[in-house]
Design a protein around this motif. Structure first.
Motif, PDB file in Angstrom:
ATOM      1  N   LEU A  36       0.827  -1.208   0.000  1.00 16.43           N
ATOM      2  CA  LEU A  36       0.000   0.000   0.000  1.00 16.43           C
ATOM      3  C   LEU A  36       0.862   1.258   0.000  1.00 16.43           C
ATOM      4  O   LEU A  36       1.723   1.429   0.870  1.00 16.43           O
ATOM      5  CB  LEU A  36      -0.899   0.003   1.238  1.00 16.43           C
ATOM      6  CG  LEU A  36      -1.927   1.130   1.320  1.00 16.43           C
ATOM      7  CD1 LEU A  36      -3.081   0.865   0.368  1.00 16.43           C
ATOM      8  CD2 LEU A  36      -2.444   1.285   2.749  1.00 16.43           C
ATOM      9  N   GLY A  37       0.657   2.120  -0.987  1.00 18.55           N
ATOM     10  CA  GLY A  37       1.363   3.384  -1.062  1.00 18.55           C
ATOM     11  C   GLY A  37       2.666   3.338  -1.826  1.00 18.55           C
ATOM     12  O   GLY A  37       3.230   4.395  -2.132  1.00 18.55           O
ATOM     13  N   LEU A  38       3.166   2.145  -2.156  1.00 19.37           N
ATOM     14  CA  LEU A  38       4.420   2.080  -2.910  1.00 19.37           C
ATOM     15  C   LEU A  38       4.268   2.796  -4.244  1.00 19.37           C
ATOM     16  O   LEU A  38       5.193   3.433  -4.741  1.00 19.37           O
ATOM     17  CB  LEU A  38       4.828   0.625  -3.128  1.00 19.37           C
ATOM     18  CG  LEU A  38       6.278   0.394  -3.533  1.00 19.37           C
ATOM     19  CD1 LEU A  38       7.222   0.707  -2.376  1.00 19.37           C
ATOM     20  CD2 LEU A  38       6.497  -1.043  -3.990  1.00 19.37           C
ATOM     21  N   VAL A  39       3.071   2.701  -4.826  1.00 19.35           N
ATOM     22  CA  VAL A  39       2.709   3.478  -6.004  1.00 19.35           C
ATOM     23  C   VAL A  39       1.579   4.420  -5.598  1.00 19.35           C
ATOM     24  O   VAL A  39       0.569   3.994  -5.048  1.00 19.35           O
ATOM     25  CB  VAL A  39       2.261   2.574  -7.159  1.00 19.35           C
ATOM     26  CG1 VAL A  39       1.862   3.420  -8.372  1.00 19.35           C
ATOM     27  CG2 VAL A  39       3.362   1.590  -7.543  1.00 19.35           C
ATOM     28  N   SER A  40       1.747   5.696  -5.876  1.00 19.88           N
ATOM     29  CA  SER A  40       0.783   6.707  -5.444  1.00 19.88           C
ATOM     30  C   SER A  40      -0.591   6.489  -6.050  1.00 19.88           C
ATOM     31  O   SER A  40      -0.732   6.049  -7.190  1.00 19.88           O
ATOM     32  CB  SER A  40       1.288   8.096  -5.844  1.00 19.88           C
ATOM     33  OG  SER A  40       0.275   9.069  -5.692  1.00 19.88           O
ATOM     34  N   ARG A  41      -1.622   6.842  -5.269  1.00 20.24           N
ATOM     35  CA  ARG A  41      -3.012   6.769  -5.734  1.00 20.24           C
ATOM     36  C   ARG A  41      -3.566   8.124  -6.157  1.00 20.24           C
ATOM     37  O   ARG A  41      -4.725   8.216  -6.561  1.00 20.24           O
ATOM     38  CB  ARG A  41      -3.917   6.191  -4.639  1.00 20.24           C
ATOM     39  CG  ARG A  41      -3.740   4.702  -4.389  1.00 20.24           C
ATOM     40  CD  ARG A  41      -2.483   4.377  -3.594  1.00 20.24           C
ATOM     41  NE  ARG A  41      -2.384   5.096  -2.332  1.00 20.24           N
ATOM     42  CZ  ARG A  41      -3.015   4.706  -1.210  1.00 20.24           C
ATOM     43  NH1 ARG A  41      -3.734   3.614  -1.217  1.00 20.24           N
ATOM     44  NH2 ARG A  41      -2.869   5.394  -0.092  1.00 20.24           N
TER      45      ARG A  41
END
Length: 544
Positions: free
Chosen positions: A245-250
């Motif tokens: 979760l959060g490793l790639v921005s949403r």
């Protein structure tokens, strides 16, 4: 088959949604044509079925290929195959111009990054500040005009990618109705599985997975809230990466809940998936979970991709709720376990990862509340002519029921709209804390108890019929591999593992703790390189 949080195939109505002809350029129908061959389109030595992004880069660096040629080839494949697949909903009218610009950049000796000139398809819930709409599969958002690219789209452009278009998706990421049909949207119609066309591609990143499997782009991007990357990957014989979760921005992605949503790559091989993950990874101050991820991946993804990555590792085998249900799944998984041993891993049997026994007690109240909060915030911040609240969306759907409600209702929307959407509410916060804590403990305690480096399990059952909406003893018995990883925010990777006797794809999952993404990719790569099981889709109308 999975969807945004759990499965649309079984349990209660909420689980169905909690479980996971809008064209900027026209796609003419040529359904009787065979897929264009790589040799015809690109010359000898470039086989789109087997080539990696690294191979494409070498070909372009060696002046044997241009980005414009590559982009036009993918556009031709979309033109020929999409009428059968329904995988692509929007073709970027600027794609060829972007490819020409990339070729000019390469000629200048100033390539921007590892995706220079590489065509990429985005799931249709990712904002682009260009002439492509972002609809999340609903005509309600056709008038939306995002002011800027989603953070991960910005990262793709900085890495040199050519944004080829938008992939179809299950409408509202499988979070509108308990009767959702995976892969259907009012803007793109039904996505079909390229291996057997009357079978489901799973959801909600259905178009991304089907497009990757069919070679409609070099790589695609999906989002996963509860299996929406790994389930489609399993059913289309692709590699699907649901990151921590959060490793790639949403930022700039139509949300379900920031506590689960995870964008990630879907590709035909682990190399392309890893390269793309590194390209879209990067701390984003606008996303609190992403802001904490600096340094969580090694500087170079190539240091992770080792053929001996499994040697000496302890890999837990999670059978409970996965085996003894389908004979093809059992056969393929047994072969997987033997292969892991042959690769030098110590296989640890008897590992169990208990899932929540009563999701309605904590999971559903938490996610419904988060959905209303997060979606209202997205709608309010997005320019254009469209409903600005969940309440407005419900009214829009009722007004345009012949289009939007033609296949299923909007009971999940209605239940979410009855919540307060208040993330400071003590009752909500307790629900969320219990959900996240239980999910993380279930994985971390199993890893610690057996001193494991990772856990493996079958990803999913074989693809059901395309209009399947749930039920059946097999679907009831199978435990979702993503139920825990999604709520925990932990990484989850599905890799092709084999096929049923009828030719339907099956995947195997590698699961680990928070920020173990790089290690899991290494294990997936070692397994993939040793097995080489993936076969090109045959586009069969149905099974015998």
């Amino acid at each position: 088959m999975r969807s945004s949080i759990a499965t649309p195939l079984r349990r209660t109505a909420i689980v169905a949604a909690l479980a996971s002809a809008c064209l900027a350029a026209p796609l003419a129908a040529h359904a009787d044509e065979a897929p264009p061959t790589s040799a015809t389109a690109l010359g000898q030595g470039v086989d789109l079925e087997r080539v990696t992004i690294l191979d494409l880069q070498q070909a372009m660096d060696g002046k044997r290929l241009t980005s414009e040629q590559l982009t036009r080839t993918y556009l031709q494949r979309i033109h020929q195959l999409n009428p059968r697949l329904g995988a692509v909903v929007t073709v970027n009218p600027d794609a060829v111009a972007l490819a020409r610009r990339s070729d000019a950049v390469r000629r200048s000796g100033k390539a921007r990054g590892p995706l220079e000139g590489i065509p990429v398809l985005l799931k249709d819930n990712m904002d682009t500040a260009d002439r492509q709409p972002t609809t999340a599969g609903s005509t309600a958002l056709l008038g939306a005009r995002p002011a800027k690219d989603a953070f991960l789209v910005k990262r793709l452009r900085e890495a040199g990618a050519v944004i080829l278009g938008k992939a179809n998706m299950t409408q509202w990421a499988n979070f509108r109705s308990s009767a959702t049909i995976a892969g259907w949207s009012s803007t793109g119609g039904q996505t079909h599985n390229p291996y057997v066309l009357d079978r489901s591609p799973c959801g909600s990143s259905s178009g991304s997975a089907a497009a990757a499997a069919a070679g409609l782009a070099a790589v695609t991007i999906g989002t996963d809230t509860g299996g929406s990357i790994v389930c489609p990957a399993s059913m289309t014989s692709t590699v699907g990466v649901k990151p921590t979760l959060g490793l790639v921005s949403r930022t700039g992605i139509v949300p379900i809940t920031a506590r689960h949503d995870s964008p990630g790559p879907i590709a035909r091989n682990t190399t392309d998936a890893a390269l793309t993950l590194w390209a879209i990874y990067g701390p984003d101050a606008a996303d609190p979970d992403s802001a904490q991820t600096a340094g969580k991946l090694p500087a170079d993804y190539r240091t992770v991709l080792k053929r001996d990555a499994l040697r000496g590792k302890r890999i837990g085998v999670w059978r409970t709720g996965h085996t003894g249900i389908d004979p093809d799944v059992d056969r393929v998984f047994e072969a997987t376990v033997k292969q892991l041993q042959a690769l030098g891993a110590t296989v640890v049997e008897g590992v169990d990862v208990p899932t929540a026994k009563n999701p309605a007690e904590h999971l559903y109240p938490a996610v419904l509340n988060e959905f209303k909060h997060d979606l209202n915030a997205y709608l309010a911040a997005t320019p254009g002519t469209h409903p600005k609240t969940l309440t407005g969306l419900i009214a829009y759907n009722n007004k345009h029921a012949k289009i939007e409600l033609a296949k299923f209702n909007q009971d999940i929307f209605e239940m979410a709209d009855k919540t307060t959407g208040d993330l400071s509410d003590p009752a909500y916060r307790e629900h969320r804390a219990i959900v996240t804590t239980q999910a993380r403990r279930s994985i971390d305690e199993a890893l610690a108890k057996y001193r494991l480096d990772a856990i493996v399990s079958p990803t999913e059952l074989p693809a059901p019929k395309v209009d399947y909406q749930g039920g059946g003893k097999d679907a009831e018995a199978f435990v979702g591999t993503s139920d825990n990883t999604s709520a925990a925010g932990y990484p989850h990777i599905s890799v092709p593992a084999g096929y049923t006797k009828g030719g339907l794809p099956l995947g195997v999952s590698f699961i680990g703790t928070r920020y173990s993404d790089a290690k899991l990719l290494g294990y997936a790569y070692a397994y993939e390189q040793a097995t080489q099981v993936r076969k090109a889709p045959r586009y069969l109308p149905t099974l015998p």
